[in-house]
Every structure is written in structure tokens, then in C-alpha cells.
Design a protein around this motif. Structure first.
Motif, mmCIF file in Angstrom:
data_model
loop_
_atom_site.group_PDB
_atom_site.id
_atom_site.type_symbol
_atom_site.label_atom_id
_atom_site.label_comp_id
_atom_site.label_asym_id
_atom_site.label_seq_id
_atom_site.Cartn_x
_atom_site.Cartn_y
_atom_site.Cartn_z
ATOM 1 N N ALA B 49 13.899 3.201 2.293
ATOM 2 C CA ALA B 49 12.849 2.181 2.360
ATOM 3 C C ALA B 49 12.024 2.310 3.637
ATOM 4 C CB ALA B 49 13.464 0.797 2.272
ATOM 5 N N ALA B 50 12.585 3.050 4.603
ATOM 6 C CA ALA B 50 11.934 3.110 5.914
ATOM 7 C C ALA B 50 10.463 3.536 5.866
ATOM 8 C CB ALA B 50 12.728 4.020 6.845
ATOM 9 N N PRO B 51 10.128 4.598 5.125
ATOM 10 C CA PRO B 51 8.715 4.986 5.116
ATOM 11 C C PRO B 51 7.812 3.855 4.625
ATOM 12 C CG PRO B 51 10.054 6.676 4.086
ATOM 13 C CD PRO B 51 10.954 5.508 4.322
ATOM 14 N N ALA B 52 8.277 3.173 3.565
ATOM 15 C CA ALA B 52 7.471 2.082 3.035
ATOM 16 C C ALA B 52 7.354 0.958 4.052
ATOM 17 C CB ALA B 52 8.094 1.561 1.745
ATOM 18 N N VAL B 53 8.489 0.649 4.697
ATOM 19 C CA VAL B 53 8.470 -0.409 5.706
ATOM 20 C C VAL B 53 7.528 -0.023 6.848
ATOM 21 C CG1 VAL B 53 9.850 -1.626 7.434
ATOM 22 C CG2 VAL B 53 10.772 -1.243 5.145
ATOM 23 N N ALA B 54 7.631 1.249 7.254
ATOM 24 C CA ALA B 54 6.763 1.714 8.335
ATOM 25 C C ALA B 54 5.298 1.597 7.928
ATOM 26 C CB ALA B 54 7.101 3.161 8.689
ATOM 27 N N MET B 55 5.009 2.018 6.700
ATOM 28 C CA MET B 55 3.628 1.942 6.217
ATOM 29 C C MET B 55 3.141 0.498 6.230
ATOM 30 S SD MET B 55 2.214 4.798 4.884
ATOM 31 C CE MET B 55 1.525 4.654 3.255
ATOM 32 N N ILE B 56 3.986 -0.392 5.681
ATOM 33 C CA ILE B 56 3.582 -1.795 5.606
ATOM 34 C C ILE B 56 3.387 -2.362 7.000
ATOM 35 C CG2 ILE B 56 4.425 -4.096 5.022
ATOM 36 C CD1 ILE B 56 5.586 -2.856 2.478
ATOM 37 N N VAL B 58 2.607 -0.678 9.792
ATOM 38 C CA VAL B 58 1.442 -0.113 10.468
ATOM 39 C C VAL B 58 0.139 -0.541 9.806
ATOM 40 C CG1 VAL B 58 0.247 2.032 11.035
ATOM 41 C CG2 VAL B 58 2.710 1.837 11.365
ATOM 42 N N PHE B 59 0.137 -0.548 8.477
ATOM 43 C CA PHE B 59 -1.138 -0.790 7.805
ATOM 44 C C PHE B 59 -1.322 -2.213 7.306
ATOM 45 C CE2 PHE B 59 -0.577 3.812 7.329
ATOM 46 C CZ PHE B 59 -1.716 4.207 8.013
ATOM 47 N N PHE B 60 -0.268 -3.025 7.349
ATOM 48 C CA PHE B 60 -0.453 -4.403 6.903
ATOM 49 C C PHE B 60 -0.053 -5.422 7.982
ATOM 50 C CE2 PHE B 60 1.015 -8.263 4.662
ATOM 51 C CZ PHE B 60 -0.203 -8.666 4.162
ATOM 52 N N LEU B 61 1.207 -5.360 8.423
ATOM 53 C CA LEU B 61 1.682 -6.406 9.330
ATOM 54 C C LEU B 61 0.979 -6.371 10.675
ATOM 55 C CD1 LEU B 61 5.505 -6.388 8.491
ATOM 56 C CD2 LEU B 61 3.760 -8.027 7.797
ATOM 57 N N VAL B 62 0.843 -5.170 11.244
ATOM 58 C CA VAL B 62 0.194 -5.078 12.552
ATOM 59 C C VAL B 62 -1.274 -5.523 12.477
ATOM 60 C CG1 VAL B 62 -0.524 -3.498 14.375
ATOM 61 C CG2 VAL B 62 1.798 -3.377 13.462
ATOM 62 N N PRO B 63 -2.048 -5.000 11.509
ATOM 63 C CA PRO B 63 -3.423 -5.491 11.408
ATOM 64 C C PRO B 63 -3.491 -6.990 11.157
ATOM 65 C CG PRO B 63 -3.144 -3.535 10.074
ATOM 66 C CD PRO B 63 -1.784 -3.924 10.550
ATOM 67 N N LEU B 64 -2.538 -7.472 10.349
ATOM 68 C CA LEU B 64 -2.519 -8.905 10.060
ATOM 69 C C LEU B 64 -2.302 -9.694 11.349
ATOM 70 C CD1 LEU B 64 -2.596 -10.809 7.586
ATOM 71 C CD2 LEU B 64 -0.114 -10.835 7.688
ATOM 72 N N GLY B 65 -1.324 -9.250 12.142
ATOM 73 C CA GLY B 65 -1.052 -9.903 13.418
ATOM 74 C C GLY B 65 -2.264 -9.830 14.336
ATOM 75 N N LEU B 66 -2.882 -8.653 14.373
ATOM 76 C CA LEU B 66 -4.064 -8.467 15.215
ATOM 77 C C LEU B 66 -5.201 -9.378 14.773
ATOM 78 C CD1 LEU B 66 -4.400 -4.652 15.895
ATOM 79 C CD2 LEU B 66 -4.251 -6.506 17.563
ATOM 80 N N THR B 67 -5.388 -9.452 13.439
ATOM 81 C CA THR B 67 -6.448 -10.317 12.920
ATOM 82 C C THR B 67 -6.216 -11.747 13.372
ATOM 83 O OG1 THR B 67 -6.580 -8.906 10.982
ATOM 84 C CG2 THR B 67 -7.615 -11.050 10.812
ATOM 85 N N PHE B 68 -4.955 -12.173 13.248
ATOM 86 C CA PHE B 68 -4.659 -13.551 13.636
ATOM 87 C C PHE B 68 -4.894 -13.739 15.132
ATOM 88 C CE2 PHE B 68 -1.716 -17.042 14.733
ATOM 89 C CZ PHE B 68 -2.364 -18.027 14.010
ATOM 90 N N TYR B 69 -4.476 -12.741 15.915
ATOM 91 C CA TYR B 69 -4.696 -12.828 17.350
ATOM 92 C C TYR B 69 -6.189 -12.895 17.666
ATOM 93 C CZ TYR B 69 -4.886 -11.527 22.254
ATOM 94 O OH TYR B 69 -5.168 -11.503 23.584
ATOM 95 N N MET B 70 -6.959 -12.033 16.994
ATOM 96 C CA MET B 70 -8.409 -12.030 17.223
ATOM 97 C C MET B 70 -9.023 -13.373 16.878
ATOM 98 S SD MET B 70 -9.565 -8.359 15.725
ATOM 99 C CE MET B 70 -11.262 -8.345 16.234
ATOM 100 N N SER B 71 -8.481 -13.989 15.798
ATOM 101 C CA SER B 71 -9.075 -15.239 15.333
ATOM 102 C C SER B 71 -8.889 -16.366 16.345
ATOM 103 C CB SER B 71 -8.482 -15.635 13.986
ATOM 104 O OG SER B 71 -7.173 -16.136 14.159
ATOM 105 N N LEU B 72 -7.997 -16.164 17.312
ATOM 106 C CA LEU B 72 -7.782 -17.192 18.327
ATOM 107 C C LEU B 72 -8.605 -16.923 19.582
ATOM 108 C CD1 LEU B 72 -3.910 -17.491 17.968
ATOM 109 C CD2 LEU B 72 -5.653 -18.924 16.944
#
Lengths: 427, 326
Positions: B49-56, B58-72
């Protein structure tokens, strides 16, 4: 032999990996760049896809005559600002960027560009560079870019249709009233022939093609320092009334109302429209379409004329790694050799001293474009994009509402209010 | 560990003699073996599962966190950003432009979803039985799906252009439209035209999904219903539709989520016009972020839209799943 190739490859890769080191070597203190001989290394350059052809030729010409080598990257026009912004923020900006001049106040105000005041003042031909470009490149008294390519807006007219309508093709209109009268005669030619077309839903098109009417009548859309919007002034009213009159006279094709900018050129090259305001970029398209056309300055209400001085400026982003190379390139780009390469591609030179030498002789129509560029203006604002270029912004909303519904007063006052609040928000 | 294993083995021999202690002891060794087996399985599972987790990540959770951070933050496209807490969110709730865009997005979704679904279902029923030509029609209906959305939008933009477009010309010649009208100049007709183009583009996909659902329904069930005297409508209403429910959930969630994220079609065909009346939520986010260069505020609007989207999708899935048990 084989090992030699490999050795060369290794050297190349090493050099590529350490662009900073290779190029920056001669760069200890960017002000001393001139004394340390010709620049070396790679100079990365960003330009937009619309510039692809002439930029390629320009870079080739530079690489043939210089030690440093320029490397061109083409960015899609629609993404340029955001790509450049992201790159500048993350420290991966190119060494040189060619930027639409209307964005310069914004980029300069955000500290994304190098201050090149000394370099600009040191140019022997500094005084003959396009004044509008120079104004846009100046932020708080400092210079952040050099003029690079120019554009001018003029009125294109179809000489064939003019003859058919009994108009003199060598005597294009010079006032609002004359344009309207000629447009009516052209419209009378037949069901599918129209007098005048513009892009009624395109903000960028109209800041380029509509504001010259206001300027030529002595008005403006912004105060000189960009701190006040002046969309509710009488000169703007007159220009809007002029377009409104043409619309109610039925001389505009129905498509203009919603044209976001993609139809104006094809409409004129279909040969069914007598007049349309456009820039130098359209000359080659209409030549290819075998349209017999002329160009004439965009007039004010009762004569006079003006133009939008558009085009690009060339700047060094603050994150540039090869500053010596970048400085050498942007200086060369405004020099006669480079401007001649551009002029051959139909680009208006930014050097008023070169227009008659390298550009105007190619085509009588170029003479008018070149002259209009030299006396052209450009609105100066850090929120130019949001007010004027945005297809849903206050500028085009005002024009669309005024021209197609006729409620000019309301359109102007709400446009003025929205534009002013965008300016205030940015301060 | 190794020293205990023989001990365990030894007690097993004594099982018959003593009762209480061995039970406790006997239980241990197999448990250990099971644990290591499970442990190994888990390790392998985690590894796979690691590759999928890594993908998610890098490409979903981190951007999501960044988006939320930017929104503040007050975050300009260039230059410095400053922390402003939830100011962007409070601004969003009083932003008339975003509210209009959001309402329009809901309206568009409400119009386009049933249109796509009904046409898709109709087509699926038409090409369902292996009649002659059914395959050909499946392909024909599906073909627009493989065209890029932007390309198809430009195609329709051109086709409907007054004086230039062939579709407009056909309508004009048939006397169905006045030569002086402009379909894009009126909000109602512009929306109708966009919905038409979207239907042409996406109906094939819905047809294919529904067709797969229809074909998974055993023929016997319908035959049984027919033998019991059910008419066409009754068998469709009480047999086909309920058995199609999982597919319906999928199709509707896809369709609604896609419509709430609409952007290309309006950006290209209507430019948000006439009079900015067809600006969708994503279009407005684009304008805020890349026309007005306010990335922070754009991020806040994106987060809000994401919450709405997640809520709507969850609600849909819940509704369609619960009714499965009745």
C-alpha cells in the motif's frame, strides 16, 4: 575518441548542473559585469507561445554572435503570469523573462524583478525608447525592465468594401461621425455585410482598441499614477455613446455582443466587415487571407488620434542565476541588430529612431503602426489585469452594458465604483 | 523466544495430567505463530500500500494541507504573505460575487444532472439488447467522450456563432432562429446551449456505466416478473430500477460532482457572460486566484467548495445506500 565524447558530455552535464557556477563566475557583483568581458554560460529565457517564431529567430541570432548561450522556454500565454509568479516565489525563475508590459507595475511592486536603473540610463539610445514602455517599467522612480517589442492599435478597414460602397478607400474616417456614416454605407451593401466589429466581451481587446478613442478626445480611464479610476468622465461617455450609436444603427454583426476575443480577426478576414480596430499582429493574418485592407489611426470624437502602446518588456527576475548573461542579453535585445530581426517578423520596434529605418519601409501600413506606437499610451496600474484584462471585470462589463443595453450612465457609475474598489483593495 | 518454544512443546505432552496451567500455556504458542504470520501479512500489506499512500500524501494530503494553510493567509501570487486567521472565510460569506457564482453552479447542476441521466438511461436502454447495429450505436454515442473537453467546447462555441457557425446557419435556414439573435447573449439560451453541448459530450459515459449496470441484472428476474404478469413499465419500475441502484449511485455522484466543479465549458463558451451571469464557483476561484492574484482568498473559496462537494457526495451515497435495505 569515445572517451573524449564522454569527457565532453561529463563537462557539459557538470556545467549544466552548476549553471550558477558556470554563468555566475564573471558575475561577482553584477555592476562590474561590463568590465569583466563577455558573459558566459547559459541564459534561460521565458516567453509566451504567441512570441514563439520571432523569439526563436532572435535567440539564434544571439547565440551566433555571443559566447553565452541563450536557451528559450515557451510558456502558454494564458498561464504565463501564474507560472512566472510560482517560479519567482519558489526561486526557480529564469534569467530573462519577456513580460506583457501591463503586468510590469504589479511584478515590480512585488519585488519580483531586478532594479536595472543604471543599465537603462547607460544605454546611448535610452531617449528614443518607447515612452509608454518606459513609463510602465518604472516603479517608484526605479527602472525594472527594458522595452522589447511594441504593438499599436489602429483601425483596419476593408478597401474592397469601401470601393463597393462608394467610399474613397484612400480617405478613411477621422472622427466618430465619419466612422458611423461610413459604417452605415457599408452595412447597406447587403444582408451579410456589416460596417464595424469589435469584441464586446473581451476586456483586454477593448483596453487596446477602445481606450484610444478616449485618449484622442483628451480623456483618460485612470489618473496618471493609477490611484484613481476615471471611467465616469465625459470623454468615456462620448466614446460609449459612439459605439452605442453604431450598435443601434445595426452596423455591427450580432456576434460582437459575446465575442470574448476569438472572433474579431476571423470576422474581418471573412471579408464581411468593413472596419475593426486591431493591432499590428493582425497584419500577417489579413495578408494571408488576401484581404485588401488599409489601416488608419483611431480617432477622437472630433479628430486627433491615439493608440494603445502595447507589447512586451524584457526583465531580469530577482532569482536570476546568470545576471551577467541576462544583462548582456537584454541590452542586446534593444540594440539595432535584434530590433531589425524583430522588424523583419513584422514586430513594431521599440526604438522610435529605428522605425523609419528597419520597419516602416517594408509596408506603407507599418509606417502608420510605427508612428502610432510612438505616440501611444498605456494605463498604469498594479491591478490592470483585474480592472481591464479580466473578461468579467468592471471595464468590459461597463462597455458591454453601455453599448448593448444603452444604459450608459448606470454602466459608467457601477464600472467606476467597481474599478475604484479594486484599486483601493490593492493599497 | 527460542527458549520458550520447546517449553511450550513439553507442556503439550503433559496435557492429559494437569488441567489448569497447560490451557493457559497451550494457548500461547499458536497465538505467537499467528501473530508473526499476521505481522508478516501486515508488513507486506503495508509495503504494497506504501506507493499508493505515498502518492496520496504527496499529491493529495500535502496540497490539501498547503491549501488550507494558504487560506489562512493573505497570500499574493508574488511577494510576502501575512497570517490573517479566518478572515478569508468571513470575507467569503459576505462576498456577493462568490454567492452568485455558487447559486449559479447549483442551478446548472440541477439542470444538467437530470438531462444527462435521462438521456444516458434512454440510450442505455436502446442499445441494451444485442440487436443488429447496437454495437455501432454504442460506439457512436460514446465517441464524444474521448474528445478533450476544451476542444469540444471550442467546437460548440464556433458551431453556434451567429453568422459564422454551421449549427446556427442550419437553424436559421430552417427558420427556427432569427438571424439577428445571438444564443450566447441571453442567459437562458446560453445556459441551454452549454447544457446541450455538455450532454453531447458526457451522455456516452453515463450510457456506458448504466449499460454495465443493466447487463449485470440477471435476465431470469425480469422473465419471472413478466411471467407473473408485469408490464413493461412495471418491470422497469419494480425490477430494473431497484436492481440498478448501485450503478445509479455511482452515475449520480459522478455527474453531480462533475457539475459542481464546472469550469471549462463556461470559461470557453460564455466567458462567464452575458453580464457575468454564468460564472461558476470554480470560475470565480480562478478569477480570484489568477486574475486578481489573491491566492489566499482563492484557497479559502476552494476549501469551502470542497466541503460542500464532500457533503453532497456523502448525502447522495447515504440516500442511495440506505434505500437498498427496504
Amino acid at each position: 575518441m569515445r572517451s573524449k565524447t564522454i569527457g565532453a558530455l561529463v563537462a557539459l552535464v557538470a556545467c549544466a548542473l552548476a549553471i550558477g557556477a558556470c554563468g555566475g563566475g564573471s558575475d561577482s557583483g553584477s555592476s562590474s559585469a561590463e568590465s569583466s568581458g563577455p558573459a558566459t554560460g547559459t541564459i534561460t529565457i521565458w516567453a509566451r507561445d504567441a512570441q514563439k517564431v520571432f523569439m526563436g529567430k532572435l535567440v539564434d541570432a544571439y547565440n551566433k554572435s555571443h559566447k553565452a548561450q541563450a536557451k528559450l522556454s515557451i510558456i502558454p500565454s494564458a498561464q504565463f503570469v501564474q507560472k512566472f509568479g510560482t517560479a519567482a516565489a519558489s526561486g526557480t525563475a529564469p534569467d530573462v523573462a519577456s513580460i506583457d508590459l501591463v503586468f510590469l507595475p504589479y511584478f515590480a511592486s512585488q519585488g519580483a524583478l531586478d532594479d536595472i536603473t543604471d543599465l537603462a540610463n547607460g544605454l546611448p539610445y535610452n531617449d528614443s525608447l518607447s515612452p509608454a514602455h518606459k513609463k510602465l517599467a518604472t516603479y517608484q522612480g526605479k527602472t525594472y525592465a527594458l522595452p522589447f517589442t511594441a504593438e499599436a492599435s489602429v483601425l483596419y478597414y476593408n478597401k474592397g468594401l469601401f470601393k463597393k460602397a462608394g467610399l474613397n478607400p484612400n480617405k478613411p474616417p477621422t472622427t466618430y461621425a465619419e466612422i458611423l456614416a461610413d459604417a452605415k454605407k457599408l452595412r447597406a451593401l447587403g444582408k451579410d455585410t456589416y460596417g464595424f466589429a469589435f469584441a464586446g466581451a473581451c476586456g483586454g481587446c477593448n483596453v487596446f482598441e477602445f481606450t484610444p478613442h478616449v485618449w484622442a478626445s483628451g480623456g483618460d480611464v485612470l489618473s496618471a499614477d493609477g490611484s484613481k479610476a476615471t471611467l465616469d468622465t465625459p470623454e468615456v461617455t462620448d466614446a460609449l455613446q459612439f459605439y452605442r450609436d453604431m450598435y443601434t444603427a445595426g452596423v455591427m454583426p450580432p456576434g460582437v455582443k459575446t465575442d470574448g476575443g476569438s472572433l474579431q480577426v476571423p470576422t474581418f478576414s471573412s471579408g464581411k466587415v468593413g472596419m475593426t480596430p486591431l493591432g499590428a499582429f493582425a497584419v500577417s493574418t489579413f495578408k494571408d487571407a488576401k484581404i485588401d485592407f488599409g489601416v488608419t489611426p483611431l480617432p477622437g470624437k472630433d479628430g486627433s488620434s491615439s493608440s494603445f502602446a502595447g507589447g512586451d518588456e524584457i526583465a531580469i527576475p530577482t532569482g536570476s542565476k546568470n545576471k551577467a548573461g541576462a544583462q548582456e542579453f537584454i541590452k542586446w535585445a534593444t540594440d539595432e541588430a535584434a530590433q531589425t530581426v524583430l522588424a523583419k517578423e513584422g514586430i513594431v520596434p521599440v526604438r522610435t529612431d529605428l522605425i523609419d529605418k528597419v520597419y516602416a519601409p517594408q509596408d506603407p501600413r507599418y509606417k502608420i503602426l510605427g508612428d502610432m506606437m510612438a505616440k501611444g499610451k498605456t494605463p498604469y496600474s498594479v491591478v490592470e489585469n483585474a480592472i481591464f484584462n479580466d473578461n468579467n471585470g468592471p471595464w468590459i462589463k461597463m462597455i458591454n452594458q453601455a453599448v448593448f443595453t444603452g444604459n450608459i450612465k448606470d454602466a459608467q457609475s457601477s464600472g467606476q465604483q467597481a474599478a475604484q474598489s479594486l484599486i483601493d483593495q490593492a493599497q | 523466544m527460542t527458549s520458550q518454544l520447546p517449553a511450550g512443546g513439553a507442556t503439550q505432552g503433559a496435557t492429559g495430567a494437569t488441567v489448569t496451567p497447560p490451557v493457559a500455556r497451550r494457548a500461547r504458542p499458536p497465538q505467537r505463530r499467528r501473530l508473526t504470520l499476521r505481522g508478516r501479512r501486515q508488513a507486506i500489506g503495508a509495503l504494497m500500500a506504501a506507493p499508493a499512500v505515498a502518492m496520496i500524501t504527496v499529491f493529495f494530503l500535502v496540497p490539501l494541507g498547503l491549501t488550507f494553510y494558504m487560506s489562512l493567509n493573505q497570500w499574493s501570487l508574488l511577494g510576502a504573505h501575512t497570517w490573517i486567521g479566518f478572515d478569508n472565510y468571513t470575507r467569503a460569506f459576505s462576498d456577493a460575487n462568490f454567492r452568485d457564482a455558487f447559486v449559479f453552479t447549483l442551478e446548472y447542476t440541477a439542470v444538467v444532472t437530470p438531462v444527462l441521466f435521462l438521456i444516458g438511461l434512454g440510450l442505455a436502454l436502446l442499445v441494451r439488447r444485442p440487436r443488429r447495429g447496437a454495437r455501432v450505436f454504442q460506439s457512436v454515442y460514446f465517441m464524444p467522450v474521448v474528445i478533450g473537453f476544451a476542444a469540444s467546447s471550442f467546437l460548440w462555441l464556433y458551431m453556434g456563432q451567429p453568422g459564422l457557425g454551421p449549427l446556427f446557419d442550419v437553424f436559421r435556414r430552417l427558420g427556427l432562429t432569427n438571424p439577428d439573435t445571438n444564443w450566447f447573449a441571453d442567459r437562458q439560451s446560453a445556459l441551454f446551449y452549454v447544457v446541450l453541448s455538455v450532454a453531447w459530450k458526457f451522455v456516452g459515459m453515463q450510457m456506458l456505466l448504466l449499460l454495465a449496470g443493466l447487463q449485470s441484472i440477471p435476465v431470469e428476474v425480469e422473465e419471472a416478473a413478466r411471467i407473473d404478469g408485469a408490464g413493461r413499465w412495471q418491470s422497469f419500475r419494480y425490477i430494473t430500477l431497484p436492481l440498478l441502484r448501485p450503478t445509479l449511485a455511482l452515475v449520480l455522484v459522478f455527474s453531480v460532482a462533475g457539475s459542481l466543479l464546472a469550469f471549462d465549458q463556461f470559461f470557453i463558451m460564455t466567458n462567464g457572460g452575458p453580464n457575468n451571469s454564468t460564472i461558476t464557483a470554480v470560475y470565480q476561484i480562478y478569477r480570484v486566484s489568477f486574475v486578481q492574484f489573491q491566492l489566499g482568498y482563492g484557497a479559502a473559496l476552494s476549501v469551502l467548495l470542497m466541503i460542500v462537494l464532500a457533503a453532497v457526495s456523502a448525502l447522495q451515497l447515504l440516500l442511495l445506500r440506505n434505500s437498498d435495505h427496504d
